[in-house]
Scaffold this motif. Structure first.
Motif, PDB file in Angstrom:
ATOM      1  N   GLU A  73       0.823  -1.201   0.000  1.00  0.00           N
ATOM      2  CA  GLU A  73       0.000   0.000   0.000  1.00  0.00           C
ATOM      3  C   GLU A  73       0.864   1.260   0.000  1.00  0.00           C
ATOM      4  N   LEU A  74       0.406   2.248  -0.752  1.00  0.00           N
ATOM      5  CA  LEU A  74       1.017   3.571  -0.745  1.00  0.00           C
ATOM      6  C   LEU A  74       0.034   4.563  -0.145  1.00  0.00           C
ATOM      7  N   GLY A  75       0.509   5.385   0.775  1.00  0.00           N
ATOM      8  CA  GLY A  75      -0.338   6.432   1.324  1.00  0.00           C
ATOM      9  C   GLY A  75      -0.535   7.543   0.314  1.00  0.00           C
ATOM     10  N   SER A  76      -1.688   8.184   0.355  1.00  0.00           N
ATOM     11  CA  SER A  76      -1.965   9.257  -0.606  1.00  0.00           C
ATOM     12  C   SER A  76      -2.888  10.299  -0.001  1.00  0.00           C
ATOM     13  N   VAL A  77      -2.852  11.499  -0.576  1.00  0.00           N
ATOM     14  CA  VAL A  77      -3.830  12.541  -0.262  1.00  0.00           C
ATOM     15  C   VAL A  77      -4.878  12.539  -1.371  1.00  0.00           C
ATOM     16  N   THR A  78      -5.985  13.215  -1.157  1.00  0.00           N
ATOM     17  CA  THR A  78      -7.002  13.286  -2.208  1.00  0.00           C
ATOM     18  C   THR A  78      -6.527  14.201  -3.326  1.00  0.00           C
ATOM     19  N   LEU A  79      -7.140  14.056  -4.475  1.00  0.00           N
ATOM     20  CA  LEU A  79      -6.799  14.915  -5.609  1.00  0.00           C
ATOM     21  C   LEU A  79      -7.066  16.373  -5.285  1.00  0.00           C
ATOM     22  N   ASP A  80      -8.172  16.638  -4.629  1.00  0.00           N
ATOM     23  CA  ASP A  80      -8.499  18.019  -4.267  1.00  0.00           C
ATOM     24  C   ASP A  80      -7.453  18.604  -3.328  1.00  0.00           C
ATOM     25  N   HIS A  81      -6.978  17.797  -2.388  1.00  0.00           N
ATOM     26  CA  HIS A  81      -5.946  18.276  -1.468  1.00  0.00           C
ATOM     27  C   HIS A  81      -4.653  18.556  -2.224  1.00  0.00           C
ATOM     28  N   ALA A  82      -4.304  17.690  -3.169  1.00  0.00           N
ATOM     29  CA  ALA A  82      -3.078  17.878  -3.946  1.00  0.00           C
ATOM     30  C   ALA A  82      -3.123  19.160  -4.755  1.00  0.00           C
ATOM     31  N   ALA A  83      -4.327  19.592  -5.140  1.00  0.00           N
ATOM     32  CA  ALA A  83      -4.476  20.778  -5.985  1.00  0.00           C
ATOM     33  C   ALA A  83      -4.622  22.074  -5.191  1.00  0.00           C
ATOM     34  N   LEU A  84      -4.540  21.998  -3.872  1.00  0.00           N
ATOM     35  CA  LEU A  84      -4.667  23.208  -3.060  1.00  0.00           C
ATOM     36  C   LEU A  84      -3.507  24.159  -3.284  1.00  0.00           C
ATOM     37  N   ARG A  85      -2.349  23.630  -3.652  1.00  0.00           N
ATOM     38  CA  ARG A  85      -1.178  24.441  -3.966  1.00  0.00           C
ATOM     39  C   ARG A  85      -0.765  24.161  -5.405  1.00  0.00           C
ATOM     40  N   PRO A  86      -0.126  25.112  -6.056  1.00  0.00           N
ATOM     41  CA  PRO A  86       0.241  24.926  -7.463  1.00  0.00           C
ATOM     42  C   PRO A  86       1.096  23.673  -7.688  1.00  0.00           C
ATOM     43  N   ILE A  87       0.782  22.945  -8.742  1.00  0.00           N
ATOM     44  CA  ILE A  87       1.517  21.741  -9.117  1.00  0.00           C
ATOM     45  C   ILE A  87       2.460  22.089 -10.261  1.00  0.00           C
ATOM     46  N   ASP A  88       3.730  21.840 -10.063  1.00  0.00           N
ATOM     47  CA  ASP A  88       4.706  22.098 -11.121  1.00  0.00           C
ATOM     48  C   ASP A  88       4.702  20.965 -12.139  1.00  0.00           C
ATOM     49  N   THR A  89       4.818  19.732 -11.645  1.00  0.00           N
ATOM     50  CA  THR A  89       4.917  18.563 -12.510  1.00  0.00           C
ATOM     51  C   THR A  89       3.893  17.528 -12.082  1.00  0.00           C
ATOM     52  N   LEU A  90       3.007  17.167 -12.993  1.00  0.00           N
ATOM     53  CA  LEU A  90       1.973  16.170 -12.725  1.00  0.00           C
ATOM     54  C   LEU A  90       2.352  14.881 -13.445  1.00  0.00           C
ATOM     55  N   ILE A  91       2.471  13.793 -12.701  1.00  0.00           N
ATOM     56  CA  ILE A  91       2.869  12.508 -13.280  1.00  0.00           C
ATOM     57  C   ILE A  91       1.782  11.477 -13.017  1.00  0.00           C
ATOM     58  N   VAL A  92       1.212  10.927 -14.074  1.00  0.00           N
ATOM     59  CA  VAL A  92       0.164   9.913 -13.974  1.00  0.00           C
ATOM     60  C   VAL A  92       0.823   8.551 -14.103  1.00  0.00           C
ATOM     61  N   ALA A  93       0.768   7.772 -13.045  1.00  0.00           N
ATOM     62  CA  ALA A  93       1.453   6.487 -13.010  1.00  0.00           C
ATOM     63  C   ALA A  93       0.655   5.411 -13.748  1.00  0.00           C
ATOM     64  N   GLY A  94       1.360   4.339 -14.129  1.00  0.00           N
ATOM     65  CA  GLY A  94       0.731   3.266 -14.884  1.00  0.00           C
ATOM     66  C   GLY A  94       0.504   2.012 -14.067  1.00  0.00           C
ATOM     67  N   GLY A  95      -0.159   1.054 -14.691  1.00  0.00           N
ATOM     68  CA  GLY A  95      -0.454  -0.218 -14.038  1.00  0.00           C
ATOM     69  C   GLY A  95      -1.722  -0.814 -14.619  1.00  0.00           C
TER      70      GLY A  95
END
Length: 348
Positions: A73-95
């Motif tokens: 398991e990997l811990g994560s924040v919600t997408l909305d939380h991640a977007a609260l501050r500006p994102i420089d680089t967005l990486i969409v992982a595969g699987g």
């Protein structure tokens, strides 16, 4: 060329760049942790002079723990939380979980919306299915895991899917091939942000090859050559050589490729790397032979030819110089006797 001091001063003036990884159930663990580790390691390079250059965030639609493909398991924040501050680089992982993920309209819409605000957007491996579903790749070239090339092209005929490259860049859109290629992508981004020396220090810390050609896993001798050449003047040439071992790699031809005179090229090359161009070519050919000896049951004559040696005897002599053993003794020690002959893949 910036001096090391100038680069450090530049780094010290920068705010940390937020790198957000988008994950979902069934994501491939290394698609996330490989490039994530590269960005995290960049914070510890000498070139940044103690300044934190990257803040790395893992985000998922629901937040909380997310089960990866290998049941970690990997811990994560919600997408909305991640977007609260500006994102420089967005990486969409595969699987493999990507095929369920592309059915989640909120996730696809979020990627589409946030990507417009980011300096860079990337996919690792099968993450390209999500960026394509979000409409970010129309009319562009992209790569993905070699096993999924046809499926990605079938689903999204408006994009140009490349089978061979380790990663592809179209403006601010990046995509990488299977699994460990995400590290190559991250190193290229780090080089863009912090310069060649910082990216090389990360490669050394991770014990990976910097600017490796597609499908060829490189060994420490080659990394040492690149590390010695701190200004990166010959980095692209090294990658090209490793991908064209059967070509004419004489000093005259290499110099011609760099639009230099043979004499000037030889002098400059040895000055920067500490060895001659011919020695580098021989080392790369020996490394290619090593991989073939371990991974296939091809004859020594075929291996010699594929690695660019004119005959078996030249391979044997070069192998003895660099490895201290005969090719067949190396195969007996490290090879898999049950492994069938295989063709070289262009991706890992």
């Amino acid at each position: 060329m910036q001096s090391k001091t100038a680069k450090m001063e530049f780094a010290a003036r920068q705010m940390p760049k937020r790198v957000v990884f988008v994950i979902y159930p069934g994501v491939t663990l290394l698609d996330v942790t490989g490039p994530l580790q590269a960005f995290s390691s960049a914070n510890n390079t000498e070139i940044v002079n103690g300044t934190r250059m990257y803040d790395v965030v893992i985000a998922s639609p629901q937040g909380g723990p997310v089960m990866t493909d290998c049941m970690v398991e990997l811990g994560s924040v919600t997408l909305d939380h991640a977007a609260l501050r500006p994102i420089d680089t967005l990486i969409v992982a595969g699987g493999q979980g990507v095929f369920d993920a592309i059915e989640q309209r909120d996730l696809v819409d979020w990627i589409r919306s946030e990507s417009a605000k980011c300096r860079r957007v990337a996919s690792t491996c099968m993450g390209s299915f999500l960026t394509a579903e979000a409409g970010l790749l129309e009319g562009q070239s992209v790569t993905t895991h070699w096993r999924q090339v046809e499926e990605l092209q079938r689903r999204f005929p408006e994009i140009d899917v490349k089978r061979d490259p380790l990663f592809v860049r179209n403006g601010n859109m990046w995509s990488s091939a299977g699994v460990t290629a995400g590290i190559d992508l991250a190193l290229a981004m780090i080089e863009e942000d912090l310069g060649h020396e910082a990216a090389m220090q990360v490669a050394q810390a991770l014990v990976v090859f910097f600017k490796r050609p597609g499908g060829q896993s490189q060994f420490s001798d080659i990394l040492n050559i690149q590390a010695a050449e701190t200004e990166g003047l010959f980095a692209d040439l090294h990658a090209w050589i490793a991908g064209h071992l059967q070509s004419d790699l004489s000093v005259n031809k290499l110099a011609e490729r760099l639009a230099m005179s043979p004499r000037s090229f030889s002098r400059k090359y040895k000055e920067k790397t500490g060895i001659t161009p011919a020695k580098t070519v021989e080392m790369m050919r020996v490394d290619a032979a090593k991989r073939a000896l371990v991974r296939s049951d091809l004859s020594l004559a075929k291996i010699a030819f594929n690695a660019g040696f004119s005959d078996e005897q030249r391979l044997r002599r070069a192998f003895q110089r660099h490895v201290g053993a005969s090719p067949m003794a190396y195969r007996d020690t490290f090879g898999d006797a049950d492994r069938p002959a295989e063709s070289v893949q262009n991706q890992l």
